[in-house]
Design a protein around this motif. Structure first.
Motif, PDB file in Angstrom:
ATOM      1  N   ALA A 215     -85.838 -69.825   7.628  1.00 24.09           N
ATOM      2  CA  ALA A 215     -84.477 -70.011   8.140  1.00 24.09           C
ATOM      3  C   ALA A 215     -84.201 -71.484   8.420  1.00 24.09           C
ATOM      4  O   ALA A 215     -83.117 -72.001   8.116  1.00 24.09           O
ATOM      5  N   ALA A 216     -85.184 -72.173   8.996  1.00 28.18           N
ATOM      6  CA  ALA A 216     -85.024 -73.603   9.265  1.00 28.18           C
ATOM      7  C   ALA A 216     -84.898 -74.394   7.969  1.00 28.18           C
ATOM      8  O   ALA A 216     -84.153 -75.387   7.902  1.00 28.18           O
ATOM      9  N   LEU A 217     -85.597 -73.961   6.927  1.00 26.47           N
ATOM     10  CA  LEU A 217     -85.510 -74.636   5.636  1.00 26.47           C
ATOM     11  C   LEU A 217     -84.129 -74.418   5.004  1.00 26.47           C
ATOM     12  O   LEU A 217     -83.563 -75.336   4.405  1.00 26.47           O
ATOM     13  N   VAL A 218     -83.584 -73.215   5.151  1.00 28.87           N
ATOM     14  CA  VAL A 218     -82.220 -72.951   4.665  1.00 28.87           C
ATOM     15  C   VAL A 218     -81.237 -73.903   5.347  1.00 28.87           C
ATOM     16  O   VAL A 218     -80.381 -74.517   4.694  1.00 28.87           O
ATOM     17  N   ALA A 219     -81.363 -74.048   6.671  1.00 28.24           N
ATOM     18  CA  ALA A 219     -80.472 -74.947   7.408  1.00 28.24           C
ATOM     19  C   ALA A 219     -80.654 -76.388   6.976  1.00 28.24           C
ATOM     20  O   ALA A 219     -79.678 -77.139   6.819  1.00 28.24           O
ATOM     21  N   ALA A 220     -81.899 -76.802   6.782  1.00 26.45           N
ATOM     22  CA  ALA A 220     -82.170 -78.188   6.383  1.00 26.45           C
ATOM     23  C   ALA A 220     -81.568 -78.502   5.018  1.00 26.45           C
ATOM     24  O   ALA A 220     -80.977 -79.568   4.805  1.00 26.45           O
ATOM     25  N   LEU A 221     -81.713 -77.569   4.068  1.00 28.98           N
ATOM     26  CA  LEU A 221     -81.140 -77.787   2.740  1.00 28.98           C
ATOM     27  C   LEU A 221     -79.622 -77.878   2.802  1.00 28.98           C
ATOM     28  O   LEU A 221     -79.004 -78.671   2.097  1.00 28.98           O
ATOM     29  N   ASN A 222     -79.011 -77.076   3.661  1.00 26.29           N
ATOM     30  CA  ASN A 222     -77.558 -77.158   3.849  1.00 26.29           C
ATOM     31  C   ASN A 222     -77.151 -78.558   4.315  1.00 26.29           C
ATOM     32  O   ASN A 222     -76.110 -79.083   3.902  1.00 26.29           O
ATOM     33  N   CYS A 223     -77.969 -79.161   5.152  1.00 28.47           N
ATOM     34  CA  CYS A 223     -77.637 -80.475   5.717  1.00 28.47           C
ATOM     35  C   CYS A 223     -77.723 -81.605   4.702  1.00 28.47           C
ATOM     36  O   CYS A 223     -77.255 -82.711   4.970  1.00 28.47           O
ATOM     37  N   THR A 224     -78.302 -81.350   3.554  1.00 25.30           N
ATOM     38  CA  THR A 224     -78.404 -82.391   2.525  1.00 25.30           C
ATOM     39  C   THR A 224     -77.149 -82.470   1.665  1.00 25.30           C
ATOM     40  O   THR A 224     -77.079 -83.301   0.755  1.00 25.30           O
ATOM     41  N   ARG A 225     -76.159 -81.609   1.952  1.00 22.47           N
ATOM     42  CA  ARG A 225     -74.940 -81.552   1.144  1.00 22.47           C
ATOM     43  C   ARG A 225     -73.714 -81.615   2.056  1.00 22.47           C
ATOM     44  O   ARG A 225     -73.814 -81.344   3.254  1.00 22.47           O
ATOM     45  N   VAL A 226     -72.590 -81.952   1.470  1.00 19.58           N
ATOM     46  CA  VAL A 226     -71.355 -82.102   2.246  1.00 19.58           C
ATOM     47  C   VAL A 226     -70.848 -80.736   2.676  1.00 19.58           C
ATOM     48  O   VAL A 226     -70.734 -79.807   1.870  1.00 19.58           O
ATOM     49  N   GLY A 227     -70.536 -80.615   3.982  1.00 19.33           N
ATOM     50  CA  GLY A 227     -69.946 -79.386   4.490  1.00 19.33           C
ATOM     51  C   GLY A 227     -70.929 -78.234   4.498  1.00 19.33           C
ATOM     52  O   GLY A 227     -72.142 -78.406   4.337  1.00 19.33           O
ATOM     53  N   ALA A 228     -70.399 -77.026   4.733  1.00 19.28           N
ATOM     54  CA  ALA A 228     -71.221 -75.821   4.727  1.00 19.28           C
ATOM     55  C   ALA A 228     -71.473 -75.426   3.278  1.00 19.28           C
ATOM     56  O   ALA A 228     -70.621 -74.833   2.622  1.00 19.28           O
ATOM     57  N   ASP A 229     -72.642 -75.765   2.767  1.00 15.05           N
ATOM     58  CA  ASP A 229     -72.986 -75.530   1.360  1.00 15.05           C
ATOM     59  C   ASP A 229     -74.448 -75.106   1.296  1.00 15.05           C
ATOM     60  O   ASP A 229     -75.326 -75.857   0.872  1.00 15.05           O
ATOM     61  N   PRO A 230     -74.738 -73.869   1.724  1.00 16.03           N
ATOM     62  CA  PRO A 230     -76.134 -73.428   1.833  1.00 16.03           C
ATOM     63  C   PRO A 230     -76.778 -73.193   0.473  1.00 16.03           C
ATOM     64  O   PRO A 230     -76.094 -73.030  -0.539  1.00 16.03           O
ATOM     65  N   PRO A 231     -78.110 -73.151   0.444  1.00 18.05           N
ATOM     66  CA  PRO A 231     -78.838 -73.025  -0.830  1.00 18.05           C
ATOM     67  C   PRO A 231     -78.837 -71.588  -1.351  1.00 18.05           C
ATOM     68  O   PRO A 231     -78.605 -70.628  -0.615  1.00 18.05           O
ATOM     69  N   THR A 232     -79.146 -71.461  -2.629  1.00 18.20           N
ATOM     70  CA  THR A 232     -79.364 -70.154  -3.239  1.00 18.20           C
ATOM     71  C   THR A 232     -80.820 -69.721  -2.982  1.00 18.20           C
ATOM     72  O   THR A 232     -81.659 -70.506  -2.514  1.00 18.20           O
ATOM     73  N   ARG A 233     -81.095 -68.486  -3.342  1.00 19.17           N
ATOM     74  CA  ARG A 233     -82.456 -67.968  -3.204  1.00 19.17           C
ATOM     75  C   ARG A 233     -83.434 -68.793  -4.046  1.00 19.17           C
ATOM     76  O   ARG A 233     -84.546 -69.097  -3.586  1.00 19.17           O
ATOM     77  N   ASP A 234     -83.034 -69.160  -5.265  1.00 16.69           N
ATOM     78  CA  ASP A 234     -83.916 -69.951  -6.127  1.00 16.69           C
ATOM     79  C   ASP A 234     -84.139 -71.351  -5.544  1.00 16.69           C
ATOM     80  O   ASP A 234     -85.255 -71.887  -5.621  1.00 16.69           O
ATOM     81  N   GLU A 235     -83.086 -71.949  -4.994  1.00 17.71           N
ATOM     82  CA  GLU A 235     -83.236 -73.276  -4.384  1.00 17.71           C
ATOM     83  C   GLU A 235     -84.153 -73.214  -3.174  1.00 17.71           C
ATOM     84  O   GLU A 235     -84.959 -74.130  -2.942  1.00 17.71           O
ATOM     85  N   LEU A 236     -84.055 -72.142  -2.393  1.00 22.86           N
ATOM     86  CA  LEU A 236     -84.957 -71.981  -1.254  1.00 22.86           C
ATOM     87  C   LEU A 236     -86.396 -71.832  -1.731  1.00 22.86           C
ATOM     88  O   LEU A 236     -87.311 -72.450  -1.168  1.00 22.86           O
ATOM     89  N   ALA A 237     -86.615 -71.034  -2.775  1.00 21.00           N
ATOM     90  CA  ALA A 237     -87.976 -70.833  -3.285  1.00 21.00           C
ATOM     91  C   ALA A 237     -88.569 -72.145  -3.786  1.00 21.00           C
ATOM     92  O   ALA A 237     -89.749 -72.445  -3.533  1.00 21.00           O
ATOM     93  N   ALA A 238     -87.747 -72.949  -4.473  1.00 16.97           N
ATOM     94  CA  ALA A 238     -88.238 -74.230  -4.973  1.00 16.97           C
ATOM     95  C   ALA A 238     -88.591 -75.165  -3.825  1.00 16.97           C
ATOM     96  O   ALA A 238     -89.619 -75.865  -3.860  1.00 16.97           O
TER      97      ALA A 238
END
Length: 337
Positions: A309-332
């Motif tokens: 869950a923390a990794l999902v939030a962190a990946l969202n923070c690398t992009r503009v606005g609320a733009d959360p990752p996909t399942r594949d992006e989380l796995a990578a």
């Protein structure tokens, strides 16, 4: 007995976020800053994040009027979110004008008086609710603003014990108190009372240090606060504090700490919503859809879910606005850890 093919039900507001475009400048006189309209709001962000992670998600929302409303629905649908729980509302869509501090944290100006999001009725919610609810996530402005907050509280009380109940206070001080809050019928005592009622039925509470600073201004010890909130009834409390370690509390157990991933932050809009979605998706994936199964989960299981869950939030923070990752992006990203 948990329902067959349980879905994550997310209930709350749809908000259009106007985000600044710093590189576009503000015109020759400096009086015309440029903004881009992006779909947002706690419920929409959580539902989209969970949908991108592959969870079966049903979003309950009152879709207001205005030219930006179709974009909110489309944003949810592109993430695989079921929008059959949308109610066509006569009131306007909520609008938030966002400013960004130097560290990427947002400051909000809201235009929400008379907005669609907090006008829920019991009949609307009964008609919109799907049959197989594995978890219900509520929170933010719609959960503590009348008249709709009363209908949300009734639904939470009805589902308590049959589905996992997740609550995120997501306090917006401007709307919870003061002159703007008063225009919505809100004040500190009323908002606190409504949240106490929701938390009493909650199995999972996700809150931030900013929420605590408003709800309990005297609180300085976040470990003690996490323990105290866990003792109020939830089986699990997750307390965030920006980039500091997560605090994970369960009744009668020591508070656990988990480091957050380090990333290059663009902004933090939607980070808390992404974390909540990551946690709820992980619980559903693990078959944890009842209070008993949540209580039976080991610390190791919950820490692994919190890490994701923390990794999902962190990946969202690398992009503009609320733009959360996909399942594949989380796995990578998990593989790169």
């Amino acid at each position: 007995m948990p329902p067959a093919n349980p879905v994550l039900c997310v209930l709350g507001e749809l908000v259009v976020d106007l985000l600044p475009v710093p590189e576009a400048g503000a015109g020759p006189e400096g009086t015309a800053p440029q903004y881009v309209a992006r779909p947002g709001g706690n419920a929409l962000n959580v539902a989209v994040a969970a949908g991108r992670l592959g969870a079966p998600v049903h979003l309950l929302a009152r879709l207001g009027t205005g030219p930006l409303a179709p974009h909110l629905r489309r944003h949810a649908e592109l993430a695989g979110v079921d929008t059959t729980g949308f109610v066509a509302a006569a009131e306007p869509v909520s609008l938030a004008v966002v400013g960004l501090d130097a560290d990427g944290s947002p400051q909000y100006g809201f235009h929400v008086l008379g907005a669609a999001d907090w006008q829920w009725t019991d009949d609307e919610l009964a008609a919109a609710l799907p049959a197989a609810v594995g978890a219900l996530h509520v929170g933010s402005i719609s959960s503590w603003t009348e008249p709709g907050s009363a209908a949300i509280a009734h639904l939470v009380a009805r589902l308590s014990g049959t589905a996992l109940i997740s609550v995120d206070p997501n306090i917006r001080p401007m709307l919870a108190d003061g002159p703007v809050g008063a225009s919505l019928g809100n004040d500190r005592a009323g908002v606190t009372r409504r949240l106490v009622e929701l938390v009493a039925h909650a199995d999972l509470v996700k809150l931030s240090a900013e929420d605590l600073a408003w709800l309990e201004p005297e609180t300085t010890d976040l470990d003690e606060a996490a323990r105290r909130w866990a003792a109020r009834g939830p089986a699990l409390v997750v307390l965030t504090d920006g980039g500091a370690p997560l605090r994970i509390a369960r009744p009668g157990r020591p508070v656990l700490h988990r480091e957050s991933p380090r990333v290059d932050v663009v902004d933090t809009v939607g980070a808390g919503d992404s974390l909540a979605a990551g946690l709820l998706t992980g619980l559903l994936d693990a078959g944890i859809t009842t209070r008993a199964s949540l209580e039976a989960a080991s610390d190791e299981e919950l820490l692994a879910l919190a890490d994701d869950a923390a990794l999902v939030a962190a990946l969202n923070c690398t992009r503009v606005g609320a733009d959360p990752p996909t399942r594949d992006e989380l796995a990578a990203a998990r593989e790169r850890r």
